[in-house]
Scaffold this active site. Sequence first.
Site, PDB file in Angstrom:
ATOM      1  N   HIS A   1     -10.410  -5.670  -2.578  1.00  0.00           N
ATOM      2  CA  HIS A   1     -11.441  -5.445  -1.546  1.00  0.00           C
ATOM      3  C   HIS A   1     -12.577  -4.646  -2.192  1.00  0.00           C
ATOM      4  O   HIS A   1     -12.509  -3.417  -2.296  1.00  0.00           O
ATOM      5  CB  HIS A   1     -10.848  -4.701  -0.348  1.00  0.00           C
ATOM      6  CG  HIS A   1      -9.835  -5.497   0.401  1.00  0.00           C
ATOM      7  ND1 HIS A   1     -10.152  -6.682   1.044  1.00  0.00           N
ATOM      8  CD2 HIS A   1      -8.506  -5.316   0.607  1.00  0.00           C
ATOM      9  CE1 HIS A   1      -9.066  -7.178   1.613  1.00  0.00           C
ATOM     10  NE2 HIS A   1      -8.053  -6.373   1.363  1.00  0.00           N
TER      11      HIS A   1
ATOM     12  N   GLU B   1      -6.230 -10.417  -1.998  1.00  0.00           N
ATOM     13  CA  GLU B   1      -7.031 -10.254  -0.766  1.00  0.00           C
ATOM     14  C   GLU B   1      -8.516 -10.115  -1.107  1.00  0.00           C
ATOM     15  O   GLU B   1      -9.235  -9.316  -0.495  1.00  0.00           O
ATOM     16  CB  GLU B   1      -6.566  -9.011   0.013  1.00  0.00           C
ATOM     17  CG  GLU B   1      -5.096  -9.011   0.358  1.00  0.00           C
ATOM     18  CD  GLU B   1      -4.654  -7.841   1.229  1.00  0.00           C
ATOM     19  OE1 GLU B   1      -5.514  -7.094   1.741  1.00  0.00           O
ATOM     20  OE2 GLU B   1      -3.435  -7.661   1.392  1.00  0.00           O
TER      21      GLU B   1
ATOM     22  N   GLU C   1       0.803  -1.241   0.000  1.00  0.00           N
ATOM     23  CA  GLU C   1       0.000   0.000   0.000  1.00  0.00           C
ATOM     24  C   GLU C   1       0.829   1.282   0.000  1.00  0.00           C
ATOM     25  O   GLU C   1       0.671   2.142   0.871  1.00  0.00           O
ATOM     26  CB  GLU C   1      -0.980  -0.034   1.184  1.00  0.00           C
ATOM     27  CG  GLU C   1      -1.888  -1.259   1.120  1.00  0.00           C
ATOM     28  CD  GLU C   1      -2.808  -1.423   2.338  1.00  0.00           C
ATOM     29  OE1 GLU C   1      -2.777  -0.571   3.249  1.00  0.00           O
ATOM     30  OE2 GLU C   1      -3.559  -2.420   2.368  1.00  0.00           O
TER      31      GLU C   1
ATOM     32  N   ASN D   1       1.981  -4.660  -3.336  1.00  0.00           N
ATOM     33  CA  ASN D   1       0.579  -5.046  -3.155  1.00  0.00           C
ATOM     34  C   ASN D   1      -0.227  -3.800  -2.780  1.00  0.00           C
ATOM     35  O   ASN D   1       0.199  -3.017  -1.929  1.00  0.00           O
ATOM     36  CB  ASN D   1       0.559  -6.065  -1.994  1.00  0.00           C
ATOM     37  CG  ASN D   1      -0.745  -6.764  -1.774  1.00  0.00           C
ATOM     38  OD1 ASN D   1      -1.336  -7.281  -2.714  1.00  0.00           O
ATOM     39  ND2 ASN D   1      -1.197  -6.811  -0.528  1.00  0.00           N
TER      40      ASN D   1
ATOM     41  N   ASP E   1     -12.293  -9.901  -1.410  1.00  0.00           N
ATOM     42  CA  ASP E   1     -13.579 -10.048  -0.720  1.00  0.00           C
ATOM     43  C   ASP E   1     -14.518  -8.985  -1.258  1.00  0.00           C
ATOM     44  O   ASP E   1     -14.077  -7.982  -1.826  1.00  0.00           O
ATOM     45  CB  ASP E   1     -13.474 -10.035   0.814  1.00  0.00           C
ATOM     46  CG  ASP E   1     -12.763  -8.836   1.400  1.00  0.00           C
ATOM     47  OD1 ASP E   1     -12.682  -7.780   0.739  1.00  0.00           O
ATOM     48  OD2 ASP E   1     -12.287  -8.943   2.546  1.00  0.00           O
TER      49      ASP E   1
HETATM   50  O1  G3I Z   1      -3.310  -8.117  18.395  1.00  0.00           O
HETATM   51  C1  G3I Z   1      -4.256  -7.263  19.016  1.00  0.00           C
HETATM   52  C2  G3I Z   1      -4.705  -7.823  20.325  1.00  0.00           C
HETATM   53  O2  G3I Z   1      -3.610  -7.880  21.202  1.00  0.00           O
HETATM   54  C3  G3I Z   1      -5.812  -6.936  20.890  1.00  0.00           C
HETATM   55  O3  G3I Z   1      -6.313  -7.502  22.060  1.00  0.00           O
HETATM   56  C4  G3I Z   1      -6.951  -6.788  19.892  1.00  0.00           C
HETATM   57  C5  G3I Z   1      -8.037  -5.857  20.376  1.00  0.00           C
HETATM   58  O4  G3I Z   1      -8.538  -5.050  19.357  1.00  0.00           O
HETATM   59  O5  G3I Z   1      -6.428  -6.258  18.692  1.00  0.00           O
HETATM   60  C6  G3I Z   1      -5.449  -7.104  18.108  1.00  0.00           C
HETATM   61  O6  G3I Z   1      -5.003  -6.483  16.946  1.00  0.00           O
HETATM   62  C7  G3I Z   1      -5.874  -6.569  15.824  1.00  0.00           C
HETATM   63  C8  G3I Z   1      -5.144  -7.277  14.706  1.00  0.00           C
HETATM   64  O7  G3I Z   1      -5.915  -7.265  13.537  1.00  0.00           O
HETATM   65  C9  G3I Z   1      -4.810  -8.721  15.065  1.00  0.00           C
HETATM   66  O8  G3I Z   1      -5.988  -9.441  15.286  1.00  0.00           O
HETATM   67  C10 G3I Z   1      -6.239  -5.162  15.396  1.00  0.00           C
HETATM   68  O9  G3I Z   1      -7.045  -4.535  16.388  1.00  0.00           O
HETATM   69  C11 G3I Z   1      -6.975  -5.187  14.081  1.00  0.00           C
HETATM   70  O10 G3I Z   1      -7.130  -3.856  13.609  1.00  0.00           O
HETATM   71  C12 G3I Z   1      -6.161  -5.969  13.078  1.00  0.00           C
HETATM   72  O11 G3I Z   1      -6.894  -5.968  11.853  1.00  0.00           O
HETATM   73  C13 G3I Z   1      -6.180  -6.428  10.713  1.00  0.00           C
HETATM   74  C14 G3I Z   1      -5.989  -5.271   9.741  1.00  0.00           C
HETATM   75  O12 G3I Z   1      -5.347  -5.753   8.582  1.00  0.00           O
HETATM   76  C15 G3I Z   1      -5.166  -4.159  10.343  1.00  0.00           C
HETATM   77  O13 G3I Z   1      -4.684  -3.298   9.401  1.00  0.00           O
HETATM   78  C16 G3I Z   1      -7.000  -7.516  10.070  1.00  0.00           C
HETATM   79  O14 G3I Z   1      -7.073  -8.634  10.938  1.00  0.00           O
HETATM   80  C17 G3I Z   1      -6.353  -7.920   8.740  1.00  0.00           C
HETATM   81  O15 G3I Z   1      -7.199  -8.820   8.073  1.00  0.00           O
HETATM   82  C18 G3I Z   1      -6.156  -6.681   7.888  1.00  0.00           C
HETATM   83  O16 G3I Z   1      -5.548  -7.051   6.680  1.00  0.00           O
HETATM   84  C19 G3I Z   1      -5.277  -6.001   5.739  1.00  0.00           C
HETATM   85  C20 G3I Z   1      -4.025  -6.392   4.990  1.00  0.00           C
HETATM   86  O17 G3I Z   1      -2.971  -6.654   5.887  1.00  0.00           O
HETATM   87  C21 G3I Z   1      -3.620  -5.315   3.990  1.00  0.00           C
HETATM   88  N1  G3I Z   1      -4.725  -4.977   3.106  1.00  0.00           N
HETATM   89  C22 G3I Z   1      -5.970  -4.654   3.775  1.00  0.00           C
HETATM   90  C23 G3I Z   1      -6.401  -5.763   4.716  1.00  0.00           C
HETATM   91  C24 G3I Z   1      -7.737  -5.489   5.347  1.00  0.00           C
HETATM   92  O18 G3I Z   1      -7.677  -4.368   6.170  1.00  0.00           O
END
Ligand code: G3I
Length: 317
Positions: A208, A236, A131, A172, A238
Amino acid sequence: SNLHALAKSKGKLYFGSATDNPEFTDAAYMAILSDNTMFGQITPGNSMKWDATEPSQGQFTFSGGDAVANLAKTNGQLLRGHNCVWYSQLPSWVSNSGFSAAELTSVIQNHCSTVVGHYKGQVYSWDVVNEPFNDDGTWRTDVFYNTLGTSYVSIALQAARAADPNAKLYINDYNIEGPSAKTTSMLNLVQTLKSQGVPLDGIGLQGHFIVGELPGNLQQTLEQFTALGVEVAYTELDIRMTLPATQALLTQQQKDYDTVVSACMAVEGCVGVTIWDYTDKYSWVPQTFPGQGEACPWDQNLAKKPAYDGIVSGLNS
Ligand code: G3I
């Protein structure tokens, strides 16, 4: 036949899914994910990102990423590394330390070569840079760009190539799937990097999307990239909707999945499609876009939706 088996029989390298470590305790989920006729490739949704792998400088932790890599190995699935350099999920020691250009260069080199090197030989492709652009096509003014200008891209790619010469190295991004200012910027970047001899093998189009709002010219856009000498993949995919889901929305979603997968099938240099987890149970969408969801081909209960048939139809196209 199942999705990956069908994709292979039609000449593609894989049909895959993202996954994430907390999901590994869900036996019903794992049974489907680990069926390598369904998914021939997996991507860790979070556990290879910078905050997970180098939470403080020089302290590398690979337990989460290793669990995903080991799963791929056990299942006989390809693995996509995600990612080396991204503005998000970036520890504050990187973003807020006021590194000089020389310091940040070595921080990037050390991170990319250590992480990519750790998985050497296990990864089909790496999202080395994730990104880099804003939606208007300008560069994202993150710590990397602000400190190093555009050179951070080649610094990361070169470090990754040296660390695992056989991994396909990708940039990406999202909103580059159809004609847009951002797509133009990415095309220009590919051309520039290729002309400079920077190692770059592929462009990941995240995919997305929103139901009923696919960009036009999906196939032509893929072809614009492959014409520059890179492979492409939907990395990715969806297709979310405003809830509640209706029969009409689910039918349109089926059609949209068909359209996207068909575009990849129509382009020789499109190596595969990865969905950003296969089930609504673990989709990132509802948290990020309240009121939207049901973006995946399997529902909350791990039952196939009409979207699944859309993918099958696309793979058969
Ligand atoms: O790890 C913490 C945990 O310790 C905490 O208790 C919890 C409470 O909110 O949060 C956890 O972190 C989360 C993390 O995923 C791991 O589960 C974050 O809040 C959450 O925001 C994060 O979301 C991820 C997101 O990227 C963040 O940017 C999604 O799972 C993941 O699917 C998403 O993937 C991205 C790609 O990497 C790049 N392209 C877009 C795509 C969708 O956003």
